[in-house]
Scaffold this motif. Structure first.
Motif, mmCIF file in Angstrom:
data_model
loop_
_atom_site.group_PDB
_atom_site.id
_atom_site.type_symbol
_atom_site.label_atom_id
_atom_site.label_comp_id
_atom_site.label_asym_id
_atom_site.label_seq_id
_atom_site.Cartn_x
_atom_site.Cartn_y
_atom_site.Cartn_z
ATOM 1 N N CYS A 10 0.873 -1.364 -0.209
ATOM 2 C CA CYS A 10 0.070 -0.005 0.056
ATOM 3 C C CYS A 10 0.716 1.218 0.090
ATOM 4 O O CYS A 10 0.657 2.242 -0.650
ATOM 5 C CB CYS A 10 -0.911 -0.019 1.320
ATOM 6 N N ALA A 14 1.040 4.411 -2.667
ATOM 7 C CA ALA A 14 0.611 5.522 -2.320
ATOM 8 C C ALA A 14 1.890 6.477 -2.734
ATOM 9 O O ALA A 14 1.629 7.827 -2.747
ATOM 10 C CB ALA A 14 0.628 5.647 -0.637
ATOM 11 N N TRP A 45 -7.279 8.425 1.219
ATOM 12 C CA TRP A 45 -6.233 7.498 1.008
ATOM 13 C C TRP A 45 -5.360 6.631 2.087
ATOM 14 O O TRP A 45 -5.211 5.649 1.991
ATOM 15 C CB TRP A 45 -5.475 7.937 -0.397
ATOM 16 N N TYR A 49 -5.626 2.908 2.582
ATOM 17 C CA TYR A 49 -4.624 2.055 2.367
ATOM 18 C C TYR A 49 -4.483 1.359 3.807
ATOM 19 O O TYR A 49 -3.900 0.087 3.570
ATOM 20 C CB TYR A 49 -3.392 2.674 1.998
ATOM 21 N N ILE A 76 -4.348 -3.542 -6.403
ATOM 22 C CA ILE A 76 -3.277 -2.828 -5.944
ATOM 23 C C ILE A 76 -2.136 -2.096 -7.094
ATOM 24 O O ILE A 76 -1.588 -1.275 -7.122
ATOM 25 C CB ILE A 76 -2.351 -3.391 -4.867
ATOM 26 N N ASN A 79 -4.207 0.197 -8.849
ATOM 27 C CA ASN A 79 -4.229 1.488 -7.921
ATOM 28 C C ASN A 79 -3.091 2.251 -8.421
ATOM 29 O O ASN A 79 -2.917 3.505 -8.569
ATOM 30 C CB ASN A 79 -4.486 1.153 -6.548
ATOM 31 N N TYR A 127 -13.377 1.575 0.527
ATOM 32 C CA TYR A 127 -12.655 1.935 -0.739
ATOM 33 C C TYR A 127 -13.438 1.629 -1.927
ATOM 34 O O TYR A 127 -13.302 2.631 -2.782
ATOM 35 C CB TYR A 127 -11.704 0.525 -0.720
#
Length: 146
Positions: A10, A14, A45, A49, A76, A79, A127
């Motif tokens: 995550c 990010a 976010w 996460y 992921i 994302n 999410y």
């Protein structure tokens, strides 16, 4: 240790937000009235996460969760891809395609997680809600900035 692995994944996703910031290009786009304030994005976010890492960890403890974990890995990756495509390359349409795929993967992940463990499904639900907002925002930006 397993939770840390999910948290690191995550964190990697990010980090694209640090590398590819919205900047002047994004500020210049015509955005809808429902656009959240800029300060809300990192807050939302960060929470998402953390919830994603927690859900991923919980899934590893549930027998028969291999498909949901594969969906976790797919989401992921998608994302992580969206930010450099949308903010980095300024490809609004490609960002919309990625976001639509991401939404489908996350929706399937939430449904399947709910079938295995209601708590994990509920952990993932915010999410999906946030992705609905993001998709509506991305679509509106696409429509209004040709």
């Amino acid at each position: 240790m397993t939770f840390l692995i999910f948290l690191l994944a995550c964190g990697a996703a990010a980090s694209t937000g640090i590398l590819f910031k919205p900047g002047q290009w994004y500020d210049s786009l015509v955005k809808p009235d429902f656009t959240p304030p800029n300060w809300l994005f990192p807050v939302a976010w960060s929470i998402i996460y953390l919830l994603l890492a927690w859900a991923g960890y919980r899934l590893t403890l549930i027998p028969g969760s291999q498909v949901v974990l594969a969906l976790w890995a797919a989401q992921i990756a998608l994302n992580t891809l969206w930010t450099p495509v949308f903010f980095g390359a300024h490809h609004i349409f490609a960002g919309m395609v990625i976001l639509a795929l991401l939404w489908l993967v996350v929706a399937a992940m939430v449904v399947m997680a709910m079938q295995l463990d209601v708590i994990t499904g509920l952990i993932l639900f915010p999410y999906l809600v946030w992705l609905c907002v993001a998709a509506a925002l991305n679509f509106s930006i696409l429509r209004n900035n040709r």
